[in-house]
Scaffold this motif. Structure first.
Motif, PDB file in Angstrom:
ATOM      1  N   LEU A 137       2.824  14.994   2.688  1.00  0.00           N
ATOM      2  CA  LEU A 137       1.476  14.507   2.968  1.00  0.00           C
ATOM      3  C   LEU A 137       0.429  15.361   2.259  1.00  0.00           C
ATOM      4  O   LEU A 137      -0.602  14.841   1.808  1.00  0.00           O
ATOM      5  CB  LEU A 137       1.226  14.513   4.476  1.00  0.00           C
ATOM      6  CG  LEU A 137       2.086  13.545   5.301  1.00  0.00           C
ATOM      7  CD1 LEU A 137       1.882  13.796   6.787  1.00  0.00           C
ATOM      8  CD2 LEU A 137       1.754  12.102   4.951  1.00  0.00           C
ATOM      9  N   ARG A 138       0.701  16.650   2.147  1.00  0.00           N
ATOM     10  CA  ARG A 138      -0.234  17.544   1.442  1.00  0.00           C
ATOM     11  C   ARG A 138      -0.392  17.082  -0.008  1.00  0.00           C
ATOM     12  O   ARG A 138      -1.512  17.000  -0.521  1.00  0.00           O
ATOM     13  CB  ARG A 138       0.303  18.975   1.480  1.00  0.00           C
ATOM     14  CG  ARG A 138      -0.563  19.984   0.722  1.00  0.00           C
ATOM     15  CD  ARG A 138       0.122  21.337   0.699  1.00  0.00           C
ATOM     16  NE  ARG A 138       0.344  21.830   2.038  1.00  0.00           N
ATOM     17  CZ  ARG A 138       1.281  22.733   2.362  1.00  0.00           C
ATOM     18  NH1 ARG A 138       2.096  23.196   1.431  1.00  0.00           N
ATOM     19  NH2 ARG A 138       1.407  23.153   3.602  1.00  0.00           N
ATOM     20  N   GLY A 139       0.729  16.782  -0.663  1.00  0.00           N
ATOM     21  CA  GLY A 139       0.643  16.268  -2.027  1.00  0.00           C
ATOM     22  C   GLY A 139      -0.176  14.991  -2.089  1.00  0.00           C
ATOM     23  O   GLY A 139      -0.949  14.775  -3.032  1.00  0.00           O
ATOM     24  N   GLY A 183       5.343   8.503   6.574  1.00  0.00           N
ATOM     25  CA  GLY A 183       4.040   9.040   6.918  1.00  0.00           C
ATOM     26  C   GLY A 183       2.883   8.078   6.793  1.00  0.00           C
ATOM     27  O   GLY A 183       1.724   8.500   6.877  1.00  0.00           O
ATOM     28  N   ALA A 184       3.159   6.808   6.598  1.00  0.00           N
ATOM     29  CA  ALA A 184       2.065   5.833   6.574  1.00  0.00           C
ATOM     30  C   ALA A 184       1.517   5.663   7.987  1.00  0.00           C
ATOM     31  O   ALA A 184       2.259   5.714   8.961  1.00  0.00           O
ATOM     32  CB  ALA A 184       2.551   4.497   6.031  1.00  0.00           C
ATOM     33  N   GLY A 207       4.355   6.174   2.257  1.00  0.00           N
ATOM     34  CA  GLY A 207       3.927   7.372   1.545  1.00  0.00           C
ATOM     35  C   GLY A 207       2.527   7.832   1.884  1.00  0.00           C
ATOM     36  O   GLY A 207       1.727   8.141   0.997  1.00  0.00           O
ATOM     37  N   GLY A 208       2.200   7.899   3.186  1.00  0.00           N
ATOM     38  CA  GLY A 208       0.889   8.377   3.597  1.00  0.00           C
ATOM     39  C   GLY A 208      -0.221   7.357   3.466  1.00  0.00           C
ATOM     40  O   GLY A 208      -1.406   7.709   3.587  1.00  0.00           O
ATOM     41  N   ALA A 209       0.122   6.103   3.233  1.00  0.00           N
ATOM     42  CA  ALA A 209      -0.913   5.068   3.118  1.00  0.00           C
ATOM     43  C   ALA A 209      -1.570   4.819   4.466  1.00  0.00           C
ATOM     44  O   ALA A 209      -0.933   4.918   5.524  1.00  0.00           O
ATOM     45  CB  ALA A 209      -0.310   3.773   2.587  1.00  0.00           C
ATOM     46  N   PHE A 237       0.881  -1.164   0.000  1.00  0.00           N
ATOM     47  CA  PHE A 237       0.000   0.000   0.000  1.00  0.00           C
ATOM     48  C   PHE A 237       0.924   1.221   0.000  1.00  0.00           C
ATOM     49  O   PHE A 237       1.579   1.509   1.005  1.00  0.00           O
ATOM     50  CB  PHE A 237      -0.904   0.017   1.235  1.00  0.00           C
ATOM     51  CG  PHE A 237      -1.950  -1.062   1.255  1.00  0.00           C
ATOM     52  CD1 PHE A 237      -3.243  -0.809   0.819  1.00  0.00           C
ATOM     53  CD2 PHE A 237      -1.655  -2.335   1.720  1.00  0.00           C
ATOM     54  CE1 PHE A 237      -4.213  -1.808   0.840  1.00  0.00           C
ATOM     55  CE2 PHE A 237      -2.613  -3.337   1.743  1.00  0.00           C
ATOM     56  CZ  PHE A 237      -3.900  -3.067   1.303  1.00  0.00           C
ATOM     57  N   ASP A 238       0.988   1.931  -1.115  1.00  0.00           N
ATOM     58  CA  ASP A 238       1.980   2.986  -1.285  1.00  0.00           C
ATOM     59  C   ASP A 238       1.320   4.268  -1.779  1.00  0.00           C
ATOM     60  O   ASP A 238       0.255   4.230  -2.407  1.00  0.00           O
ATOM     61  CB  ASP A 238       3.041   2.517  -2.291  1.00  0.00           C
ATOM     62  CG  ASP A 238       4.249   3.447  -2.354  1.00  0.00           C
ATOM     63  OD1 ASP A 238       4.495   4.176  -1.373  1.00  0.00           O
ATOM     64  OD2 ASP A 238       4.955   3.431  -3.386  1.00  0.00           O
ATOM     65  N   ASN A 239       1.984   5.391  -1.459  1.00  0.00           N
ATOM     66  CA  ASN A 239       1.622   6.661  -2.085  1.00  0.00           C
ATOM     67  C   ASN A 239       0.134   6.967  -1.916  1.00  0.00           C
ATOM     68  O   ASN A 239      -0.607   7.090  -2.879  1.00  0.00           O
ATOM     69  CB  ASN A 239       2.013   6.614  -3.569  1.00  0.00           C
ATOM     70  CG  ASN A 239       2.054   7.983  -4.200  1.00  0.00           C
ATOM     71  OD1 ASN A 239       2.255   8.971  -3.507  1.00  0.00           O
ATOM     72  ND2 ASN A 239       1.857   8.038  -5.504  1.00  0.00           N
ATOM     73  N   ASN A 240      -0.283   7.057  -0.639  1.00  0.00           N
ATOM     74  CA  ASN A 240      -1.641   7.474  -0.266  1.00  0.00           C
ATOM     75  C   ASN A 240      -2.703   6.408  -0.510  1.00  0.00           C
ATOM     76  O   ASN A 240      -3.890   6.716  -0.556  1.00  0.00           O
ATOM     77  CB  ASN A 240      -2.042   8.765  -1.018  1.00  0.00           C
ATOM     78  CG  ASN A 240      -0.906   9.749  -1.062  1.00  0.00           C
ATOM     79  OD1 ASN A 240      -0.444  10.192  -0.022  1.00  0.00           O
ATOM     80  ND2 ASN A 240      -0.406  10.049  -2.253  1.00  0.00           N
ATOM     81  N   ALA A 241      -2.288   5.182  -0.673  1.00  0.00           N
ATOM     82  CA  ALA A 241      -3.261   4.101  -0.800  1.00  0.00           C
ATOM     83  C   ALA A 241      -4.011   3.921   0.514  1.00  0.00           C
ATOM     84  O   ALA A 241      -3.533   4.310   1.590  1.00  0.00           O
ATOM     85  CB  ALA A 241      -2.564   2.802  -1.189  1.00  0.00           C
ATOM     86  N   ALA A 242      -5.175   3.319   0.430  1.00  0.00           N
ATOM     87  CA  ALA A 242      -5.969   3.038   1.628  1.00  0.00           C
ATOM     88  C   ALA A 242      -6.674   1.712   1.436  1.00  0.00           C
ATOM     89  O   ALA A 242      -7.169   1.418   0.345  1.00  0.00           O
ATOM     90  CB  ALA A 242      -6.997   4.149   1.862  1.00  0.00           C
ATOM     91  N   GLY A 243      -6.699   0.912   2.487  1.00  0.00           N
ATOM     92  CA  GLY A 243      -7.394  -0.357   2.323  1.00  0.00           C
ATOM     93  C   GLY A 243      -7.170  -1.317   3.457  1.00  0.00           C
ATOM     94  O   GLY A 243      -6.696  -0.955   4.541  1.00  0.00           O
TER      95      GLY A 243
END
Length: 668
Positions: free
Chosen positions: A579-581, A386-387, A363-365, A336-342
């Protein structure tokens, strides 16, 4: 017959009997009835033995037997009969059987069988080549035949076989009947309207599924992919098999990881894709990009992924990975990378060489990972950049993740604060009972300077686990109190918070992060968002508060949380800028995301933040812009800074580039 005139044969009746037998033999040879001729000769030999002591003199017996055996030796072998076979379901293995002669031996001169194969499709010339090496000594043969990948699209491809018998004198029988085995229909190009791929398929060139289209692959279907080929879908793919009849995604040729490309789902139009009871073997990865968090997402459940480069990847995508078995991935298991959610639950993820990572959140996941069984990786459970995953779930009933046999069972770094084991006073029961033991190091934690990483109520395999940890620089606190005495996979006692613990926790953290966590765990999402927002207003550099907000991101909170991240300005900490991105990406505002990451590269050059921002820009270029050249340049720039990133981050990006469907060599 001169033997009678010499009185070597006792009677005219005996002479006529042998003449009749030899005449029958000649007639059957002329009719190519070799088996019948052999049977008649065998009968002659039997009668010669019976007559040797009466009807025949020794001279007649010797002469007749010598000539009969010589005739037998010069007969061609009997052709193989009843040739049958099958192409294995979900594999490329062919099994053939036929009726062997005389129990499988080529009497009287030994020998065996040769098998010939042709790959045929309509419009092609038939050309056979020998499939076996040494003579086959029985009535069966198996092989994994090579199949050319340059067959034009739309062709029905068959494997054709015949067998011949061959004795040691080099005499060959007539060929058996021909057996045809259907391999599949060749496919390449664009699927522009909804389709059902019933019947096996051979993917000889990249397949693109357009947005608004549904591609359905029914149970029992096998898709065979040529080297470098795959499926890129902006529409929905439904590959739903059954336990008895899975959907198979396999290599046309090759048995190594990466012998074929990837199945890639990209964009909102791919939301709702479902893979259930599917088997993936020797491929690259099953990946989803840019699937909105407000959508149905992508589900991968009850699948088997064997000997792939990576198992399942969600990048800026909503996804679910449930009850899958991932074995011997060359690199990583579930990402789960780059703002993924699950959600990642009840998966078995194993290998033996201690490389890669089994479960990655980066990456914020956000999301949850629970009740997974992991073994044999470099990193078991990993959370970085930031995950903010939760390693647990309220449904786990105290039986949580099981991680053993890895180099590092738990790896946490770079502004990541996963819930590994919340204190009892804060926990709603979700994170209790992780089992991280028997690893070279059970945990490696670094660069978590803002606040505590909670890892309480964990079974570490020892009552004093400090010696099994590596604590790097920039760690404020790694809280591992209340060590469990035994694995929850064998025993799952319940440890509810006590009233005393609740009062003490409130006194220690009134108004702080723990108070917000407590609200979140009680389901008071709106209150928790307000709480963390006030913390940021009081202390704009509080990265942990931003991260907790990100964990609460959802349809009901997206607007408020997006506003908080967007209002941070250029003075925000670099971790918050990243995280904003990510929040912009979740919202589908790719130009805003691009600007946010470019700001990080400009304002924090030669830092780990800029290296990560370059990789985020790389994924936007590759899977939003379809700009292979720009993505390659961004990857090269990030790769020049290996000390500022990790091998795992670079390997994920390199693999995405190498398997990008079509490798579009232009701009947008």
């Amino acid at each position: 017959m001169r033997s009678r005139s010499y009185q070597w044969i006792a009677s005219d009746a005996d002479r006529d009997r042998y003449l009749t037998r030899f005449t029958q033999t000649r007639t059957r040879i002329q009719a190519n009835d070799i088996r019948g001729a052999r049977d008649t000769i065998a009968q002659i030999l039997t009668e010669l033995n019976q007559d040797s002591s009466g009807a025949l003199t020794s001279e007649a017996y010797a002469l007749l037997r010598y000539n009969t055996e010589y005739l037998l030796s010069q007969l061609p072998p009997v052709r193989p009969e009843n040739l049958a076979g099958a192409l294995g379901a979900g594999s490329n293995r062919v099994s053939l059987q036929w009726t062997p002669e005389y129990g499988g031996t080529m009497l009287p001169n030994g020998g065996g069988y040769d098998v010939y194969r042709s790959v045929y499709y309509n419009g092609a010339a038939v050309s056979y080549a020998k499939a076996n090496g040494a003579l086959v000594q029985s009535g069966s043969f198996t092989e994994t035949p090579p199949i050319p990948a340059n067959i034009p699209a739309g062709k029905d491809v068959y494997l054709r076989y015949y067998a011949v018998s061959k004795n040691t004198l080099g005499i060959v029988s007539a060929p058996s009947d021909t057996l045809s085995l259907f391999v599949g229909t060749t496919m390449a190009g664009t699927v522009s309207s909804s389709a059902v791929w019933s019947g096996d398929r051979i993917v000889t060139g990249n397949v693109t599924v357009n947005s608004g289209v549904t591609l359905t692959v029914p149970p029992g279907t096998t898709l065979r992919f040529g080297s470098g080929t795959g499926i890129s879908s902006s529409g929905v793919i439904s590959a739903v098999g059954t336990e008895a009849q899975p959907v198979n995604f396999i290599a046309l040729n090759g048995t190594a990881a990466g012998s074929w490309g990837s199945v890639v789902l990209n964009g909102a139009g791919a939301a709702g894709s479902l893979f259930r009871y599917a088997r993936f073997k020797h491929g690259s990865e099953l990946a989803a990009y840019n699937i909105p968090s407000s959508s149905a997402g992508v589900e991968v459940s009850q699948c088997i992924i064997d000997t792939a480069v990576n198992g399942i990847r969600f990048n800026n995508a909503k996804g679910t990975a449930v009850q899958n078995v991932i074995t011997m991935a060359r690199d990583h298991g579930i990402i789960f990378d780059n703002n993924a959610a699950g959600e990642c639950r009840e998966n078995i993820i194993t290998k033996v060489n201690k490389s890669g990572a089994a479960v990655i959140f980066s990456g914020g996941a956000t999301g949850s990972a629970w009740k997974n069984r992991v073994a044999g990786y470099n990193w078991g459970l990993a959370s970085y950049w930031g995950a903010m995953p939760v390693f647990g779930h309220s449904s786990n009933q105290g039986v949580n993740n099981h991680v053993t046999g890895c180099l590092y069972g738990l790896r946490i770094y770079n502004w990541s604060y996963p819930d590994v084991g919340l204190p009892a006073a804060l926990d709603s029961g979700r994170t209790y009972g992780n089992n991280i033991f028997g690893n070279t190091k059970n945990a490696y934690v670094s660069m978590t300077p803002d606040d505590t990483v909670f890892a309480q109520n964990v079974y570490w395999g020892t009552a004093s686990p400090a010696g099994t940890f590596t604590i790097g620089s920039g760690v404020k606190s790694f809280d591992v109190r209340n060590v469990l005495p035994e694995s929850t996979w064998s025993s799952a006692p319940s440890l509810p918070p006590t009233a005393t613990a609740e009062r003490r926790a409130r006194a220690e953290d009134a108004g702080g992060v723990r108070e917000g966590i407590r609200m979140r765990e009680r389901g008071e999402t709106v209150k928790a968002v307000g709480h963390f927002r006030r913390m940021i207003e009081r202390e704009p550099s509080n990265v942990r508060a931003y991260l907790e907000l990100l964990r609460l991101y959802g349809p009901a909170t997206a607007r408020e949380i997006g506003t908080v991240f967007a209002s941070g300005g250029t003075e925000a900490p670099p971790a918050v800028k990243l995280l904003r991105g990510g929040v912009f990406e979740r919202e589908g505002r790719m130009e805003n995301a691009r600007s946010a990451y470019q700001e990080v590269v400009r304002s924090h050059p030669n830092s780990a933040y800029s290296a990560r921002a370059l990789l985020n820009l790389f994924y936007i270029a590759l899977y939003t812009d379809n700009n292979f050249i720009l993505a390659s340049a961004l990857y090269d720039e990030a790769a020049k800074r290996p000390k500022l990133t990790t091998d795992i981050e670079l390997s994920l990006a390199a693999h995405a580039l190498a398997t990008f469907p079509g490798r579009k060599e232009g701009g947008r």
